[in-house]
Design an enzyme around this catalytic site. Structure first.
Site, PDB file in Angstrom:
ATOM      1  N   HIS A   1       0.822  -1.200   0.000  1.00  0.00           N
ATOM      2  CA  HIS A   1       0.000   0.000   0.000  1.00  0.00           C
ATOM      3  C   HIS A   1       0.864   1.261   0.000  1.00  0.00           C
ATOM      4  O   HIS A   1       2.012   1.251   0.459  1.00  0.00           O
ATOM      5  CB  HIS A   1      -0.932  -0.002   1.208  1.00  0.00           C
TER       6      HIS A   1
ATOM      7  N   GLU B   1       0.749   3.954   1.795  1.00  0.00           N
ATOM      8  CA  GLU B   1       1.186   4.400   3.123  1.00  0.00           C
ATOM      9  C   GLU B   1       2.356   3.558   3.629  1.00  0.00           C
ATOM     10  O   GLU B   1       3.299   4.078   4.230  1.00  0.00           O
ATOM     11  CB  GLU B   1       0.021   4.293   4.123  1.00  0.00           C
TER      12      GLU B   1
ATOM     13  N   CYS C   1      -6.558   1.563   5.104  1.00  0.00           N
ATOM     14  CA  CYS C   1      -7.061   0.302   5.632  1.00  0.00           C
ATOM     15  C   CYS C   1      -6.592   0.157   7.081  1.00  0.00           C
ATOM     16  O   CYS C   1      -5.708   0.891   7.546  1.00  0.00           O
ATOM     17  CB  CYS C   1      -6.579  -0.865   4.786  1.00  0.00           C
TER      18      CYS C   1
ATOM     19  N   CYS D   1      -2.712  -0.446   7.609  1.00  0.00           N
ATOM     20  CA  CYS D   1      -1.891   0.756   7.462  1.00  0.00           C
ATOM     21  C   CYS D   1      -2.082   1.706   8.643  1.00  0.00           C
ATOM     22  O   CYS D   1      -1.135   2.367   9.088  1.00  0.00           O
ATOM     23  CB  CYS D   1      -2.230   1.471   6.160  1.00  0.00           C
TER      24      CYS D   1
END
Length: 342
Positions: free
Chosen positions: A263, A265, A291, A294
């Site tokens: 992801h 992040e 999410c 993260c």
């Protein structure tokens, strides 16, 4: 800056758009989006077929379907300074008005002059008489629901350019218009500024399920950026396709997740760790809500504020966790990010 061009048949819309392209603007056309879908369906491209097919798609997917495709392309590729043509319904205008610094320009010309231009252009299936020209124009101007309906679009335009002279005169008018728009353009606040950078970073993303990206900032300075993509040296979704994993939540709801990528992040946090960049007390700007996985990392590295452009369909637990940890969450739009196999 995003400039929409509308107007009646042969008013000079393409010439006006070309002036902006020559000034450095990109060009996106709703009609080109229609043509692209028609080619996929092996439908012969004529003016009448374009209108018919576009209206069929509006009935099936909503009046704003063609503008949504343009909006998605701008978001996906982080495009700035774009002229947008072939806007034919008020729902399309409403969709495009979501773009920051969007202006709708109506190009006008007298009826007889427009008819004479169509005769000189002499395209196949163009009306051959003034009466036929007016009849076709009225069909476009006064469409019903889920049809192109140009008249209310013309009324929505706050800027009107009268194209009753030659090409050089039109170019002068468009250059002055562009200069006026630049002078009056609103200076972005800091959230808007960093979110614009997020859009640019997202153009590097390699998974089309959102093409997410983020920017980590402290004291109005960028510390690091990240976008969704596979680990260094591994194949990307755009190259080999998605790697799906089926999951079930506590209520038994089934969801599909692509697990090939890291992801945005996570990539940004990993980059900060790799290069020794302290991000404690920072703000993270993102395309959509993070999410839960993260969020846990963001809390532990000391991020104090999360700014998102859109909602995430699985963001409820993330919101609760951020609130419990005392991390401020600001979502700029209530729009929900949607993609295949949500």
């Amino acid at each position: 800056m995003y400039i929409g061009i509308t107007g009646l048949y042969c008013s000079g819309k393409d010439s006006a758009a070309k002036t902006l392209v020559n000034a450095g603007f990109g060009h996106l056309s709703l009609s080109d989006a229609v043509r692209k879908e028609m080619k996929k369906a092996n439908i012969k491209i004529t003016r009448d077929n374009l209108i018919s097919f576009a209206n069929e798609m509006r009935v099936k997917y909503g009046d704003n379907i063609w503008a949504k495709k343009i909006f998605e392309e701008i978001e996906k590729n982080g495009l700035n300074n774009v002229v947008i043509t072939s806007i034919r319904s008020p729902a399309e205008v409403k969709e495009l008005e979501k773009l920051k610094n969007f202006s709708l320009v109506c190009v006008e010309a007298p009826l007889k002059m427009r008819f004479e231009r169509s005769q000189l252009r002499n395209r196949e299936n163009d009306p051959k008489t003034l009466k036929e020209f007016v009849k076709k124009e009225n069909f476009e101007r006064y469409g019903k629901k889920n049809q192109q309906n140009i008249n209310p679009v013309l009324k929505k335009a706050k800027i009107h350019v009268i194209n009753d002279g030659n090409l050089e005169q039109l170019e002068i008018k468009m250059e002055k218009l562009l200069d006026d728009l630049r002078k009056g353009m609103k200076r972005p606040n800091w959230d808007e500024y960093f979110m614009d950078i997020v859009r640019a970073v997202s153009s590097r993303a390699t998974c089309d399920r959102g093409r997410t990206a983020c920017v980590i900032v402290k004291d109005k300075r960028i510390l690091c950026t990240g976008y969704v993509g596979s680990p260094i040296g591994l194949s990307h979704c755009d190259e080999v396709g998605h790697l799906y994993e089926t999951r079930y939540d506590a209520n038994g709801k089934k969801t599909e997740h692509c697990i090939r990528t890291i992801h945005a992040e996570q990539n940004a946090i990993a980059q900060a760790a790799r290069y020794g960049i302290p991000i404690d007390g920072s703000t993270i700007y993102m395309k959509l809500e993070p999410c839960f996985w993260c969020v846990k990392q963001m809390i532990n590295v000391g991020i104090k504020r999360v700014v998102c452009l859109k909602r995430y369909h699985g963001g409820e637990l993330s919101r609760k966790s951020l609130k419990e940890a005392g991390v401020k969450l600001d979502v700029l739009s209530e729009d929900l990010e949607k993609y295949d196999n949500m």
